[in-house]
Design a protein around this motif. Structure first.
Motif, PDB file in Angstrom:
ATOM      1  N   ASP A  54      48.252  37.938  36.979  1.00  0.00           N
ATOM      2  CA  ASP A  54      48.859  38.455  38.204  1.00  0.00           C
ATOM      3  C   ASP A  54      50.349  38.132  38.213  1.00  0.00           C
ATOM      4  N   ASN A  57      52.173  36.764  41.562  1.00  0.00           N
ATOM      5  CA  ASN A  57      52.026  35.347  41.892  1.00  0.00           C
ATOM      6  C   ASN A  57      52.508  34.446  40.755  1.00  0.00           C
ATOM      7  N   ARG A  71      49.338  40.477  50.911  1.00  0.00           N
ATOM      8  CA  ARG A  71      48.589  39.293  50.489  1.00  0.00           C
ATOM      9  C   ARG A  71      48.637  38.226  51.598  1.00  0.00           C
ATOM     10  N   LEU A  74      46.567  35.260  50.065  1.00  0.00           N
ATOM     11  CA  LEU A  74      46.805  34.988  48.646  1.00  0.00           C
ATOM     12  C   LEU A  74      48.288  34.806  48.324  1.00  0.00           C
ATOM     13  N   GLN A 280      41.606  33.357  43.386  1.00  0.00           N
ATOM     14  CA  GLN A 280      42.602  33.395  42.315  1.00  0.00           C
ATOM     15  C   GLN A 280      43.504  32.173  42.270  1.00  0.00           C
ATOM     16  N   GLN A 325      45.720  42.008  47.886  1.00  0.00           N
ATOM     17  CA  GLN A 325      44.589  41.151  47.549  1.00  0.00           C
ATOM     18  C   GLN A 325      43.282  41.848  47.886  1.00  0.00           C
ATOM     19  N   ASN A 329      39.621  37.099  47.968  1.00  0.00           N
ATOM     20  CA  ASN A 329      40.809  36.271  47.809  1.00  0.00           C
ATOM     21  C   ASN A 329      41.264  36.230  46.353  1.00  0.00           C
ATOM     22  N   THR A 331      42.554  39.361  43.055  1.00  0.00           N
ATOM     23  CA  THR A 331      43.221  40.644  42.834  1.00  0.00           C
ATOM     24  C   THR A 331      42.478  41.424  41.754  1.00  0.00           C
TER      25      THR A 331
END
Length: 403
Positions: A54, A57, A71, A74, A280, A325, A329, A331
């Motif tokens: 991801d 993030n 998000r 997240l 995640q 997201q 929680n 992706t």
């Protein structure tokens, strides 16, 4: 030398499944191998993040309200340890060692790297990245394998491409030459100490006129390469602390090979586990910490030995994740992603292009800004001195002044 057909076939299966030897056989010039110990040519280390990391993030647009809207739980908040970079972007809090390299001018970030008509299948998208193909093109060779096929002087060596793993990826497979897969030099050498292989390696055989002669030569060349790598790797033993993980150990092996003077031009290492559909943050944070600590130690190791300026590290994943997201929680599979470049020889550092545009999405995914094959063309031509157009099969605009 008398050998039963059954013993021959049994050993051939072992050799073909474990040793991953090159298809095109070259006689080994032992004096040339010894001289390469002191070679200072440029080398490339590719780090593959398997599963689809991801990117949002990883390189966080922490001042973009659209990121937090997509998000709500997240998204990583500004007060939670984000490591601020430039252009309102920041590293994931777990990436402290990479932030240090960024601050030293030894790391570059490319945002929104991808390709037209992206594929969200792990297998297909990884094939596209590893082969350097278009999304509707199917190739049986990899972009680095085709580099090994090229006429670079060091490519004549069967160990010019090394993958620190038990299996060889498509990226390292050419039509006439392949990389060599090994977990560590001692293990590879141990495999080639099989009694039958030792007998074959010491025997003299006429020119290849049959499949049997071909296999004799292949086994002999592999045993010679394994012995060279083992002997060379004993020259340098790292004193740098690496993470006690498989990825950390593989990077340590790579650093020891480089610092021992092994004349390989391409190395390939993988870190898997990035398919973060559920919960995640904890999973990705741990993996990014492993990535950051491992590469931080790797850079330190090469810096101490004076080999970091001639080394380029390229970190990629087969795709990014969706902007929004999901209900777990996590992706789901996305498209364009960031690529990291590390090395002491970067001519441009920092964040090299604009942050992902969260206002202009394509079906909920990031639009790519940079075709990954332009990056490959740049690495091949400007770093490795190869014919990028011949290797990639088309002309892609190179990134000027990067390497």
């Amino acid at each position: 030398m008398a050998t039963s057909r059954r013993d021959f076939l049994k050993t051939s299966v072992l050799a073909s499944s474990l040793l991953f030897v090159p298809n095109f056989l070259h006689a080994l010039d032992r004096q040339g191998l010894r001289d390469l110990r002191d070679a200072r040519g440029r080398r490339l280390v590719v780090v593959q993040l398997g599963g689809g990391n991801d990117g949002l993030n990883t390189i966080i647009p922490y001042r973009n309200d659209l990121y937090y809207k997509a998000r709500p739980t997240l998204g990583i908040r500004e007060g939670s340890g984000i490591l601020a970079l430039d252009k309102d972007l920041g590293f994931n809090p777990a990436m402290t060692r990479l932030k240090g390299l960024y601050d030293q001018g030894q790391l570059a970030i490319l945002n929104s790297v991808g390709y037209p008509n992206p594929d969200r299948s792990h297998f297909r998208s990884m094939d596209i990245w590893q082969s350097g193909s278009a999304s509707d093109q199917y190739l049986s060779t990899g972009w680095l394998g085709r580099y090994l096929d090229s006429d670079c002087p060091a490519c004549l060596l069967p160990y010019n491409g090394l993958e620190v793993d038990d299996t060889l990826s498509l990226a390292m497979k050419g039509s006439s030459r392949k990389g060599l897969a090994l977990k560590n030099p001692a293990k590879l050498r141990q495999l080639t100490q099989n009694r039958f292989i030792a007998q074959v390696s010491g025997a003299k055989h006429p020119g290849a006129v049959s499949e049997l002669d071909y296999l004799y030569k292949t086994l002999a060349e592999t045993a010679s390469s394994a012995d060279y790598l083992y002997q060379a790797s004993r020259i340098y033993k790292s004193a740098v602390a690496y993470p006690n993980t498989e990825f950390g150990r593989n990077l340590k092996t790579t650093a020891e090979l480089i610092n021992s003077g092994v004349g390989s031009r391409v190395f390939y290492v993988s870190l898997t586990g990035f398919d973060t559909h559920v919960r995640q943050q904890e999973q990705q944070g741990k993996l990014l910490g492993d990535l950051s600590e491992g590469l931080g130690s790797f850079a330190e190791d090469l810096q101490k030995a004076g080999n970091f300026d001639e080394t380029l590290v390229l970190v990629f994943s087969e795709f990014g994740r969706r902007v929004s997201q999901n209900a777990s929680n996590g992706t789901d599979h996305g498209t364009a992603n960031n690529v990291l470049l590390l090395g002491g020889g970067l001519r441009q550092q920092g964040i090299l292009n604009a942050a992902p545009n969260l206002q202009d999405l394509l079906d909920g995914d990031l639009r790519y800004q940079l075709d990954f094959r332009s990056l490959y063309a740049t690495v091949l031509h400007d770093w490795l001195g190869a014919d990028d157009q011949a290797i990639l099969g088309s002309q892609f605009e190179r990134l000027r002044g990067l390497l």
